[in-house]
Motif scaffolding. Structure first.
Motif, PDB file in Angstrom:
ATOM      1  N   PHE A   1       0.870  -1.186   0.000  1.00 42.99           N
ATOM      2  CA  PHE A   1       0.000   0.000   0.000  1.00 42.99           C
ATOM      3  C   PHE A   1       0.908   1.238   0.000  1.00 42.99           C
ATOM      4  CE2 PHE A   1      -2.734   3.274   1.669  1.00 42.99           C
ATOM      5  CZ  PHE A   1      -3.977   2.956   1.167  1.00 42.99           C
ATOM      6  N   PRO A   2       0.736   2.149  -0.966  1.00 40.56           N
ATOM      7  CA  PRO A   2       1.606   3.344  -0.998  1.00 40.56           C
ATOM      8  C   PRO A   2       1.523   4.117   0.327  1.00 40.56           C
ATOM      9  CG  PRO A   2       0.313   3.163  -3.008  1.00 40.56           C
ATOM     10  CD  PRO A   2      -0.231   2.119  -2.071  1.00 40.56           C
ATOM     11  N   LEU A   3       2.674   4.482   0.827  1.00 39.07           N
ATOM     12  CA  LEU A   3       2.730   5.133   2.141  1.00 39.07           C
ATOM     13  C   LEU A   3       2.220   6.573   2.071  1.00 39.07           C
ATOM     14  CD1 LEU A   3       3.725   5.169   5.115  1.00 39.07           C
ATOM     15  CD2 LEU A   3       5.912   6.011   4.227  1.00 39.07           C
ATOM     16  N   PRO A   4       1.157   6.900   2.816  1.00 40.08           N
ATOM     17  CA  PRO A   4       0.676   8.286   2.825  1.00 40.08           C
ATOM     18  C   PRO A   4       1.511   9.160   3.768  1.00 40.08           C
ATOM     19  CG  PRO A   4      -1.096   6.707   3.324  1.00 40.08           C
ATOM     20  CD  PRO A   4       0.217   6.003   3.513  1.00 40.08           C
ATOM     21  N   LEU A   5       1.820  10.357   3.304  1.00 39.97           N
ATOM     22  CA  LEU A   5       2.491  11.350   4.148  1.00 39.97           C
ATOM     23  C   LEU A   5       1.641  12.603   4.162  1.00 39.97           C
ATOM     24  CD1 LEU A   5       6.148  11.124   2.725  1.00 39.97           C
ATOM     25  CD2 LEU A   5       5.166   9.838   4.631  1.00 39.97           C
ATOM     26  N   GLU A   6       1.390  13.146   5.349  1.00 44.13           N
ATOM     27  CA  GLU A   6       0.672  14.432   5.412  1.00 44.13           C
ATOM     28  C   GLU A   6       1.720  15.538   5.313  1.00 44.13           C
ATOM     29  OE1 GLU A   6      -2.608  14.757   8.006  1.00 44.13           O
ATOM     30  OE2 GLU A   6      -2.668  16.950   7.926  1.00 44.13           O
ATOM     31  N   VAL A   7       1.531  16.427   4.350  1.00 45.84           N
ATOM     32  CA  VAL A   7       2.528  17.483   4.096  1.00 45.84           C
ATOM     33  C   VAL A   7       1.830  18.839   4.042  1.00 45.84           C
ATOM     34  CG1 VAL A   7       4.109  15.966   2.830  1.00 45.84           C
ATOM     35  CG2 VAL A   7       2.333  17.164   1.577  1.00 45.84           C
ATOM     36  N   VAL A   8       2.575  19.884   4.438  1.00 49.66           N
ATOM     37  CA  VAL A   8       1.987  21.222   4.343  1.00 49.66           C
ATOM     38  C   VAL A   8       1.997  21.647   2.874  1.00 49.66           C
ATOM     39  CG1 VAL A   8       2.529  21.970   6.697  1.00 49.66           C
ATOM     40  CG2 VAL A   8       4.198  22.319   4.897  1.00 49.66           C
ATOM     41  N   PRO A   9       0.968  22.415   2.446  1.00 48.24           N
ATOM     42  CA  PRO A   9       0.915  22.838   1.044  1.00 48.24           C
ATOM     43  C   PRO A   9       2.117  23.702   0.640  1.00 48.24           C
ATOM     44  CG  PRO A   9      -1.243  23.094   2.069  1.00 48.24           C
ATOM     45  CD  PRO A   9      -0.277  22.743   3.169  1.00 48.24           C
ATOM     46  N   PHE A  10       2.641  24.511   1.546  1.00 52.02           N
ATOM     47  CA  PHE A  10       3.770  25.385   1.210  1.00 52.02           C
ATOM     48  C   PHE A  10       4.995  24.547   0.828  1.00 52.02           C
ATOM     49  CE2 PHE A  10       7.640  27.685   2.220  1.00 52.02           C
ATOM     50  CZ  PHE A  10       7.422  28.917   1.592  1.00 52.02           C
ATOM     51  N   GLY A  11       5.585  24.885  -0.292  1.00 53.68           N
ATOM     52  CA  GLY A  11       6.839  24.243  -0.700  1.00 53.68           C
ATOM     53  C   GLY A  11       6.688  22.784  -1.092  1.00 53.68           C
ATOM     54  N   LEU A  12       5.508  22.442  -1.601  1.00 48.27           N
ATOM     55  CA  LEU A  12       5.200  21.038  -1.898  1.00 48.27           C
ATOM     56  C   LEU A  12       6.243  20.348  -2.779  1.00 48.27           C
ATOM     57  CD1 LEU A  12       2.972  18.998  -1.305  1.00 48.27           C
ATOM     58  CD2 LEU A  12       1.801  19.791  -3.347  1.00 48.27           C
ATOM     59  N   ARG A  13       6.669  21.046  -3.867  1.00 50.17           N
ATOM     60  CA  ARG A  13       7.614  20.424  -4.802  1.00 50.17           C
ATOM     61  C   ARG A  13       8.952  20.154  -4.117  1.00 50.17           C
ATOM     62  NH1 ARG A  13       6.922  21.583 -10.346  1.00 50.17           N
ATOM     63  NH2 ARG A  13       8.599  20.075 -10.595  1.00 50.17           N
ATOM     64  N   ALA A  14       9.386  21.127  -3.296  1.00 49.73           N
ATOM     65  CA  ALA A  14      10.663  20.960  -2.589  1.00 49.73           C
ATOM     66  C   ALA A  14      10.552  19.807  -1.583  1.00 49.73           C
ATOM     67  CB  ALA A  14      11.031  22.256  -1.874  1.00 49.73           C
ATOM     68  N   THR A  15       9.418  19.737  -0.908  1.00 47.84           N
ATOM     69  CA  THR A  15       9.197  18.663   0.074  1.00 47.84           C
ATOM     70  C   THR A  15       9.234  17.303  -0.619  1.00 47.84           C
ATOM     71  OG1 THR A  15       7.904  20.134   1.473  1.00 47.84           O
ATOM     72  CG2 THR A  15       7.532  17.770   1.773  1.00 47.84           C
TER      73      THR A  15
ATOM     74  N   GLY B   1      10.348   5.103  -5.981  1.00 40.52           N
ATOM     75  CA  GLY B   1       8.988   4.873  -6.475  1.00 40.52           C
ATOM     76  C   GLY B   1       8.271   6.182  -6.665  1.00 40.52           C
ATOM     77  N   ASP B   2       7.093   6.100  -7.293  1.00 39.96           N
ATOM     78  CA  ASP B   2       6.332   7.315  -7.572  1.00 39.96           C
ATOM     79  C   ASP B   2       5.819   7.955  -6.288  1.00 39.96           C
ATOM     80  OD1 ASP B   2       6.708   6.988 -10.236  1.00 39.96           O
ATOM     81  OD2 ASP B   2       4.783   5.988 -10.596  1.00 39.96           O
ATOM     82  N   ILE B   3       5.926   9.267  -6.254  1.00 38.65           N
ATOM     83  CA  ILE B   3       5.344  10.032  -5.144  1.00 38.65           C
ATOM     84  C   ILE B   3       4.236  10.876  -5.763  1.00 38.65           C
ATOM     85  CG2 ILE B   3       5.792  11.766  -3.362  1.00 38.65           C
ATOM     86  CD1 ILE B   3       8.713  10.821  -3.325  1.00 38.65           C
ATOM     87  N   THR B   4       2.992  10.615  -5.346  1.00 36.15           N
ATOM     88  CA  THR B   4       1.835  11.214  -6.025  1.00 36.15           C
ATOM     89  C   THR B   4       1.036  12.084  -5.065  1.00 36.15           C
ATOM     90  OG1 THR B   4       1.701   9.164  -7.288  1.00 36.15           O
ATOM     91  CG2 THR B   4      -0.199  10.623  -7.424  1.00 36.15           C
ATOM     92  N   LEU B   5       0.716  13.280  -5.525  1.00 38.70           N
ATOM     93  CA  LEU B   5      -0.160  14.156  -4.737  1.00 38.70           C
ATOM     94  C   LEU B   5      -1.576  13.602  -4.811  1.00 38.70           C
ATOM     95  CD1 LEU B   5      -0.613  16.834  -3.158  1.00 38.70           C
ATOM     96  CD2 LEU B   5      -1.029  17.926  -5.381  1.00 38.70           C
TER      97      LEU B   5
ATOM     98  N   LEU C   1       0.802  13.112   0.269  1.00 43.61           N
ATOM     99  CA  LEU C   1       1.627  12.515  -0.790  1.00 43.61           C
ATOM    100  C   LEU C   1       1.619  11.005  -0.575  1.00 43.61           C
ATOM    101  CD1 LEU C   1       4.752  14.896  -0.846  1.00 43.61           C
ATOM    102  CD2 LEU C   1       2.916  14.757  -2.557  1.00 43.61           C
ATOM    103  N   ASP C   2       1.242  10.252  -1.612  1.00 45.69           N
ATOM    104  CA  ASP C   2       1.236   8.791  -1.531  1.00 45.69           C
ATOM    105  C   ASP C   2       2.520   8.275  -2.169  1.00 45.69           C
ATOM    106  OD1 ASP C   2      -1.376   8.225  -0.290  1.00 45.69           O
ATOM    107  OD2 ASP C   2      -2.194   9.200  -2.065  1.00 45.69           O
ATOM    108  N   CYS C   3       3.320   7.573  -1.382  1.00 51.47           N
ATOM    109  CA  CYS C   3       4.667   7.159  -1.813  1.00 51.47           C
ATOM    110  C   CYS C   3       4.682   5.665  -2.105  1.00 51.47           C
ATOM    111  CB  CYS C   3       5.681   7.463  -0.720  1.00 51.47           C
ATOM    112  SG  CYS C   3       5.691   9.190  -0.235  1.00 51.47           S
ATOM    113  N   ALA C   4       4.781   5.325  -3.399  1.00 49.94           N
ATOM    114  CA  ALA C   4       4.773   3.914  -3.823  1.00 49.94           C
ATOM    115  C   ALA C   4       6.203   3.381  -3.849  1.00 49.94           C
ATOM    116  CB  ALA C   4       4.112   3.797  -5.190  1.00 49.94           C
ATOM    117  N   PHE C   5       6.760   3.154  -2.663  1.00 47.06           N
ATOM    118  CA  PHE C   5       8.156   2.719  -2.565  1.00 47.06           C
ATOM    119  C   PHE C   5       8.301   1.200  -2.704  1.00 47.06           C
ATOM    120  CE2 PHE C   5       8.894   6.625   0.315  1.00 47.06           C
ATOM    121  CZ  PHE C   5       9.290   7.399  -0.763  1.00 47.06           C
ATOM    122  N   GLY C   6       7.187   0.482  -2.711  1.00 50.23           N
ATOM    123  CA  GLY C   6       7.292  -0.987  -2.697  1.00 50.23           C
ATOM    124  C   GLY C   6       7.698  -1.447  -1.310  1.00 50.23           C
ATOM    125  N   SER C   7       8.255  -2.648  -1.228  1.00 50.17           N
ATOM    126  CA  SER C   7       8.582  -3.247   0.081  1.00 50.17           C
ATOM    127  C   SER C   7       9.474  -2.331   0.924  1.00 50.17           C
ATOM    128  CB  SER C   7       9.315  -4.566  -0.123  1.00 50.17           C
ATOM    129  OG  SER C   7       8.447  -5.491  -0.721  1.00 50.17           O
TER     130      SER C   7
END
Ligand code: 5RP
Length: 240
Positions: A131-145, A160-164, A182-188
Motif C-alpha cells: 500500500f503506498p505510504l501516505p504522508l501528510e505534508v503542508v501545502p507550502f513548498g510542496l515540490r521541494a518537500t 517509487g512514484d510520489i503522487t499528490l 503525498l502517496d509514496c509507492a516505494f514498494g517493500s
C-alpha cells in the motif's frame, strides 16, 4: 462471508476491550466505522464512555449515534483507541492514512494507553509497502518537500512514484488539518524505522502513515476466523 463481514467481526471482537467509564479514541475508515456503529448500540443500552474522534467523518458518525464526544484538549489521555489500518505486519507495524486521517489518528493513538487495530485479513502483510505510504505534508513548498522525500528515501534504497492525492473533484485532497497527502509507492519497506527516521528530517512532512511501536493488539478477521496479534497480555473475559 464478505470483507465487510470480516471487518464487522474484527470490530465486534474489539468491543471486548471496552469497559464502562473508559475514555476512547475512535478511528477512521470503513472498519473503524463498524466499531463506532457497534459502540453506539452499546451506548444506547447504557454503556458509559467518552470518546475522541480521529476525523470529522468519525465525529459526525459518532454524534449521530448519540456517543458522548470530547476533544483531546478536554480529555488529553485515553484508555483505549480502536482504529483500522491499510496494512499491518506480524510485529504490529502499520501503514495508515488511506482515509487521509493519519495525523489525528497518530496523535490520538499515542495519547492512548492501549491501541487495538481491527482489519480484514487482506491487510496483513509480511513486509509493509504494498500500500503506498501516505504522508501528510503542508501545502507550502510542496515540490521541494516531494524532492527531499525522494532523495532521503533513495539514500536508504527506496524508490517509487510520489503522487499528490486528489479528491473526486480533481483538486488536491485536503486533510481535516488543511494539509495535503503525498502517496509514496516505494514498494517493500524492509526497514520502516529507517524510513520513519529519514522522513522526520523533512520540514514539510507533518506526519507519516508509518505507525511503529504504537499498536498493542491486532484483530484480523478472515475466512479462517479471527486471529489476534498481541504485543500485550490480553483477557477476553472482561465484561463489556
Ligand atoms: C484512515 C486510515 C484507515 O484506518 C485505513 O485507511 C483503513 O481504512 P478501511 O478500514 O476503510 O480499510 O488510516 O486514515
Amino acid at each position: 462471508m464478505s470483507t465487510d463481514d470480516w471487518k464487522r467481526q474484527a470490530a465486534e471482537q474489539a468491543l471486548s476491550f471496552v469497559e464502562d467509564g473508559m475514555k476512547l479514541g475512535l478511528g477512521t475508515g470503513s472498519t473503524a466505522a463498524k466499531f463506532v456503529e457497534l459502540l453506539g448500540a452499546r451506548v444506547r443500552t447504557g454503556l458509559k464512555v467518552i470518546c475522541v474522534p480521529t476525523s470529522e467523518a468519525t465525529r459526525i458518525q459518532a454524534a449521530a449515534l448519540g456517543i458522548p464526544l470530547s476533544t483531546l484538549d478536554e480529555t488529553p489521555s485515553l484508555d483505549l483507541t480502536v482504529d483500522g489500518a491499510d496494512e499491518l505486519d506480524e510485529d504490529l507495524r502499520l501503514i495508515k492514512g488511506g482515509g487521509g486521517a493519519l495525523l489525528r489518528e497518530k496523535i490520538v493513538a499515542v495519547a492512548s494507553e492501549r491501541v487495538v487495530i481491527i482489519a480484514d485479513n487482506s491487510k496483513l502483510v509480511d513486509v509493509l509497502g504494498r500500500f503506498p505510504l501516505p504522508l501528510e505534508v503542508v501545502p507550502f513548498g510542496l515540490r521541494a518537500t516531494e524532492g527531499l522525500i525522494g532523495k532521503l528515501a533513495a539514500d536508504i534504497g527506496l524508490e517509487g512514484d510520489i503522487t499528490l492525492r486528489r479528491g473526486t473533484d480533481g483538486k488536491p485532497f485536503l486533510t481535516d488539518n488543511g494539509n495535503h497527502i503525498l502517496d509514496c509507492a516505494f514498494g517493500s519497506i524492509d526497514d520502516p524505522e529507517a524510513l520513519e527516521d529519514a522522513l522526520k528530517l523533512v520540514p514539510g512532512v507533518v506526519e507519516s502513515g508509518l505507525f511503529l511501536g504504537i499498536a498493542d493488539v491486532g484483530i484480523i478477521a478472515g475466512p479462517k476466523g479471527v486471529e489476534v496479534l498481541a504485543g500485550i497480555e490480553i483477557d477476553f473475559e472482561e465484561d463489556v
